[in-house]
Design an enzyme around this catalytic site. Structure first.
Site, mmCIF file in Angstrom:
data_model
loop_
_atom_site.group_PDB
_atom_site.id
_atom_site.type_symbol
_atom_site.label_atom_id
_atom_site.label_comp_id
_atom_site.label_asym_id
_atom_site.label_seq_id
_atom_site.Cartn_x
_atom_site.Cartn_y
_atom_site.Cartn_z
ATOM 1 C CG HIS A 26 -1.865 1.156 1.242
ATOM 2 N ND1 HIS A 26 -3.000 1.187 0.455
ATOM 3 C CD2 HIS A 26 -1.840 2.336 1.915
ATOM 4 C CE1 HIS A 26 -3.643 2.326 0.660
ATOM 5 N NE2 HIS A 26 -2.952 3.036 1.536
ATOM 6 C CD GLU A 50 3.909 1.303 -4.024
ATOM 7 O OE1 GLU A 50 3.361 0.308 -4.531
ATOM 8 O OE2 GLU A 50 3.518 2.467 -4.231
#
Length: 220
Positions: free
Chosen positions: A120, A190
């Site tokens: 996320h 990420e």
């Protein structure tokens, strides 16, 4: 989060990756496998949408792909049951949500309890939950005026972005940031965190204690 050992050696982790878009996090996982950093194999990629580039990324590496669109099924359970069948048929050990925008129901989560992780683009519990995905997350962070955001990898539980946190890394917010420029910097993080979290899982080094995920030291 225990995995079985054969002769003291853990077998390669079999991954099923769920996607909805461009698939850069999927690519980061594939690259980590091909470089030898990650002892795993992506067995199947399932997309909730037709024509997304994530599917091309998978096909370029000889990975089986499927499109399972919610609108093609009579309801959530029927739709998710098709994904469960495909994942189980591929012998998947861990389900990885890599830019998958659909919220999974209790039915799916229970089918892979403790074996689903998600990436996320914020520091959970900030800017997460239903409706917070993609550029919306970064726009909300800028509108709120935070000085630091980041990315989170967490186990998926019965809520939305509420599962135990495996890894997080902060990203500073610049005064001249736009949602797009901030998204680009968070995305680079990420790409680091997701393979790292999968590696920890593959090495049997994660232990969930309440809401905390403890990371055991590497064994030599």
């Amino acid at each position: 989060m225990q995995r079985r050992r054969w002769g003291g050696i853990l077998p390669a982790l079999r991954l099923g990756v769920l996607v909805s878009g461009n698939g850069t996090n999927l690519q980061a996982v594939i690259d980590s496998i091909e470089s030898g950093y990650l002892k795993a194999a992506v067995e199947v990629v399932i997309s909730s949408r037709d024509g997304v580039y994530a599917l091309e990324r998978a096909k370029n590496h000889g990975i089986r792909t499927f499109v399972v669109r919610p609108e093609d099924y009579g309801g959530t359970e029927e739709y998710e049951e098709e994904m469960i069948k495909l994942l189980n048929g591929a012998g998947v050990d861990l389900v990885v949500l890599a830019g998958f925008i659909k919220v999974l129901s209790l039915h799916f989560v229970r089918a892979f309890s403790g074996r689903i992780i998600n990436i996320h683009p914020s520091l959970i519990p900030s800017f997460c939950g239903r409706g917070f995905y993609g550029t919306r997350v970064h726009r909300a962070a800028l509108e709120y005026g935070v000085k630091v955001t980041g990315a989170t990898v967490h186990f998926v539980d019965e809520g939305t972005d509420t599962g135990p946190i495996i890894l997080q890394k902060a990203v500073a917010v610049e005064d001249d940031d736009t949602p797009e420029s901030l998204a680009a910097r968070v995305l680079r993080v990420e790409h680091e965190l997701l393979p790292e979290a999968i590696k920890l899982y593959a090495e049997n080094r994660l232990q969930v204690v309440g809401r905390r995920v403890l990371i055991r030291k590497e064994e030599f």
